[in-house]
Scaffold this motif. Structure first.
Motif, PDB file in Angstrom:
ATOM      1  N   HIS A  13       2.930   1.206  -5.050  1.00 15.67           N
ATOM      2  CA  HIS A  13       2.907   1.673  -6.427  1.00 15.67           C
ATOM      3  C   HIS A  13       1.968   0.802  -7.240  1.00 15.67           C
ATOM      4  O   HIS A  13       2.043  -0.434  -7.170  1.00 15.67           O
ATOM      5  CB  HIS A  13       4.316   1.610  -7.042  1.00 15.67           C
ATOM      6  CG  HIS A  13       5.283   2.567  -6.421  1.00 15.67           C
ATOM      7  ND1 HIS A  13       6.265   3.210  -7.154  1.00 15.67           N
ATOM      8  CD2 HIS A  13       5.410   3.030  -5.148  1.00 15.67           C
ATOM      9  CE1 HIS A  13       6.967   3.996  -6.355  1.00 15.67           C
ATOM     10  NE2 HIS A  13       6.458   3.907  -5.138  1.00 15.67           N
ATOM     11  N   ILE A  14       1.117   1.443  -7.997  1.00 16.99           N
ATOM     12  CA  ILE A  14       0.209   0.730  -8.886  1.00 16.99           C
ATOM     13  C   ILE A  14       0.496   1.222 -10.306  1.00 16.99           C
ATOM     14  O   ILE A  14       0.345   2.413 -10.603  1.00 16.99           O
ATOM     15  CB  ILE A  14      -1.270   1.005  -8.535  1.00 16.99           C
ATOM     16  CG1 ILE A  14      -1.533   0.719  -7.053  1.00 16.99           C
ATOM     17  CG2 ILE A  14      -2.186   0.159  -9.413  1.00 16.99           C
ATOM     18  CD1 ILE A  14      -2.927   1.143  -6.591  1.00 16.99           C
TER      19      ILE A  14
ATOM     20  N   ARG B 173      -1.425   5.732 -15.858  1.00 16.32           N
ATOM     21  CA  ARG B 173      -0.282   6.333 -15.159  1.00 16.32           C
ATOM     22  C   ARG B 173      -0.016   5.590 -13.864  1.00 16.32           C
ATOM     23  O   ARG B 173      -0.742   4.690 -13.466  1.00 16.32           O
ATOM     24  CB  ARG B 173      -0.554   7.810 -14.872  1.00 16.32           C
ATOM     25  CG  ARG B 173      -0.942   8.625 -16.096  1.00 16.32           C
ATOM     26  CD  ARG B 173       0.198   8.693 -17.115  1.00 16.32           C
ATOM     27  NE  ARG B 173       1.327   9.478 -16.639  1.00 16.32           N
ATOM     28  CZ  ARG B 173       1.463  10.777 -16.841  1.00 16.32           C
ATOM     29  NH1 ARG B 173       0.536  11.458 -17.520  1.00 16.32           N
ATOM     30  NH2 ARG B 173       2.535  11.404 -16.393  1.00 16.32           N
ATOM     31  N   ILE B 174       1.032   5.988 -13.161  1.00 16.96           N
ATOM     32  CA  ILE B 174       1.388   5.349 -11.905  1.00 16.96           C
ATOM     33  C   ILE B 174       0.664   6.025 -10.738  1.00 16.96           C
ATOM     34  O   ILE B 174       0.513   7.242 -10.713  1.00 16.96           O
ATOM     35  CB  ILE B 174       2.919   5.389 -11.679  1.00 16.96           C
ATOM     36  CG1 ILE B 174       3.306   4.606 -10.434  1.00 16.96           C
ATOM     37  CG2 ILE B 174       3.411   6.826 -11.586  1.00 16.96           C
ATOM     38  CD1 ILE B 174       4.814   4.412 -10.263  1.00 16.96           C
TER      39      ILE B 174
ATOM     40  N   ARG C 243       0.648  -5.755 -10.945  1.00 20.54           N
ATOM     41  CA  ARG C 243       0.738  -4.292 -11.091  1.00 20.54           C
ATOM     42  C   ARG C 243       1.061  -3.567  -9.786  1.00 20.54           C
ATOM     43  O   ARG C 243       1.247  -2.350  -9.777  1.00 20.54           O
ATOM     44  CB  ARG C 243      -0.589  -3.753 -11.636  1.00 20.54           C
ATOM     45  CG  ARG C 243      -0.958  -4.251 -13.028  1.00 20.54           C
ATOM     46  CD  ARG C 243      -2.221  -3.579 -13.557  1.00 20.54           C
ATOM     47  NE  ARG C 243      -3.391  -3.892 -12.743  1.00 20.54           N
ATOM     48  CZ  ARG C 243      -4.041  -2.995 -12.005  1.00 20.54           C
ATOM     49  NH1 ARG C 243      -3.634  -1.738 -11.963  1.00 20.54           N
ATOM     50  NH2 ARG C 243      -5.111  -3.348 -11.316  1.00 20.54           N
ATOM     51  N   PHE C 244       1.096  -4.310  -8.693  1.00 18.46           N
ATOM     52  CA  PHE C 244       1.275  -3.716  -7.366  1.00 18.46           C
ATOM     53  C   PHE C 244       2.667  -4.016  -6.815  1.00 18.46           C
ATOM     54  O   PHE C 244       3.109  -5.161  -6.820  1.00 18.46           O
ATOM     55  CB  PHE C 244       0.211  -4.252  -6.400  1.00 18.46           C
ATOM     56  CG  PHE C 244      -1.198  -4.014  -6.874  1.00 18.46           C
ATOM     57  CD1 PHE C 244      -1.862  -4.943  -7.654  1.00 18.46           C
ATOM     58  CD2 PHE C 244      -1.848  -2.837  -6.534  1.00 18.46           C
ATOM     59  CE1 PHE C 244      -3.155  -4.714  -8.088  1.00 18.46           C
ATOM     60  CE2 PHE C 244      -3.146  -2.600  -6.958  1.00 18.46           C
ATOM     61  CZ  PHE C 244      -3.798  -3.531  -7.740  1.00 18.46           C
ATOM     62  N   THR C 245       3.326  -2.959  -6.355  1.00 16.56           N
ATOM     63  CA  THR C 245       4.642  -3.104  -5.740  1.00 16.56           C
ATOM     64  C   THR C 245       4.665  -2.279  -4.471  1.00 16.56           C
ATOM     65  O   THR C 245       4.221  -1.118  -4.476  1.00 16.56           O
ATOM     66  CB  THR C 245       5.762  -2.620  -6.679  1.00 16.56           C
ATOM     67  OG1 THR C 245       5.698  -3.353  -7.902  1.00 16.56           O
ATOM     68  CG2 THR C 245       7.124  -2.833  -6.032  1.00 16.56           C
TER      69      THR C 245
ATOM     70  N   LEU D 146      -4.377  -6.788   0.039  1.00 17.52           N
ATOM     71  CA  LEU D 146      -3.837  -6.547  -1.289  1.00 17.52           C
ATOM     72  C   LEU D 146      -2.413  -7.090  -1.419  1.00 17.52           C
ATOM     73  O   LEU D 146      -2.124  -7.921  -2.269  1.00 17.52           O
ATOM     74  CB  LEU D 146      -3.854  -5.052  -1.572  1.00 17.52           C
ATOM     75  CG  LEU D 146      -3.379  -4.570  -2.935  1.00 17.52           C
ATOM     76  CD1 LEU D 146      -4.226  -5.174  -4.048  1.00 17.52           C
ATOM     77  CD2 LEU D 146      -3.417  -3.049  -2.997  1.00 17.52           C
ATOM     78  N   ILE D 147      -1.522  -6.626  -0.569  1.00 16.72           N
ATOM     79  CA  ILE D 147      -0.120  -7.017  -0.660  1.00 16.72           C
ATOM     80  C   ILE D 147       0.550  -6.709   0.667  1.00 16.72           C
ATOM     81  O   ILE D 147       0.102  -5.823   1.410  1.00 16.72           O
ATOM     82  CB  ILE D 147       0.569  -6.266  -1.827  1.00 16.72           C
ATOM     83  CG1 ILE D 147       1.965  -6.835  -2.110  1.00 16.72           C
ATOM     84  CG2 ILE D 147       0.621  -4.769  -1.562  1.00 16.72           C
ATOM     85  CD1 ILE D 147       2.592  -6.289  -3.399  1.00 16.72           C
TER      86      ILE D 147
END
Lengths: 108, 111
Positions: free
Chosen positions: A76-77, A17-18, A61-63, A47-48
């Motif tokens: 969001h993952i 899931r998210i 997968r990361f936003t 991470l980002i």
């Protein structure tokens, strides 16, 4: 006075899931926002990040989304994996301060 | 760990004694930071350095001092340790005003 705030100490999601982790800030002059991930007994790792002139940055997968009018950013993952279970911190590159962190648990 | 070494990794000391934690880097980065991590507070900045002999206070600097006599070393000193300074201490480095690279941490217990 915390310049970046993470109001959710913990989050639990099911594998696949998210996961959505949130961060609020007070200073609209910040240039960059950064997310770090921390496993137990280790130092945090980058991470980002997102520039304040953008509203989205994606890396696999990361936003990270940035809403400047609300002074809010979110990570969001998707899909979440058990290996994502860690503490996540948001920060900024102007005063190098961090939020209190959100502990994410991803259940198999 | 991006060429960062913290020493010691663990230390137990008594209230009122002086304690020095060391951060050593091999990256030749200009900026070095000391943070403490505590439950409910996340990572809080103690002191930072933007060059040799150039240091400044962070958000929780009371009771701590720092020194940077060489690019590669950043020392954190607790002049007279108190139980409230029991924490995990992290050193971080950065080439500029950007992402940080952290060491593995020092677990300090003040009894």
């Amino acid at each position: 006075d915390q310049q970046v705030k993470q109001n959710s100490p913990s989050l639990s999601v099911q594998e696949g899931r998210i996961s959505i982790l949130n961060c609020d800030y007070t200073n609209s002059m910040f240039d960059y926002f950064l997310w770090y991930k921390k496993y137990p007994a280790e130092g945090p790792t980058f991470l980002i990040s997102i520039s304040s002139i953008k509203d989205k940055n994606e890396d696999g997968r990361f936003t990270v989304f940035l809403n400047k009018s609300a002074k809010h950013l979110s990570l969001h993952i998707v899909p979440s994996q058990p290996g994502d279970s860690a503490v996540y911190f948001c920060s900024n590159n102007n005063d190098m301060r961090f939020g209190a962190g959100t502990r994410l648990t991803v259940k198999p | 760990d991006a060429g960062i070494t913290q020493s010691p990794r663990h230390k137990v000391t008594e209230t009122g004694t002086p304690v020095t934690l060391r951060c050593h880097q091999t990256e030749n980065h200009r900026y070095m930071y000391w943070y403490r991590q505590d439950p409910g507070h996340g990572l809080r900045l103690i002191h930072y350095s933007y060059g040799v002999k150039d240091t400044d206070k962070g958000e929780v600097s009371d009771g701590y001092s720092v020194s940077r006599s060489k690019t590669e070393d950043f020392l954190l000193t607790l002049e007279s340790a108190t139980s409230s300074q029991t924490s995990v201490y992290f050193c971080a480095i950065s080439p500029g005003n950007e992402k940080l690279f952290f060491g593995s941490g020092t677990q300090l217990s003040v009894l």
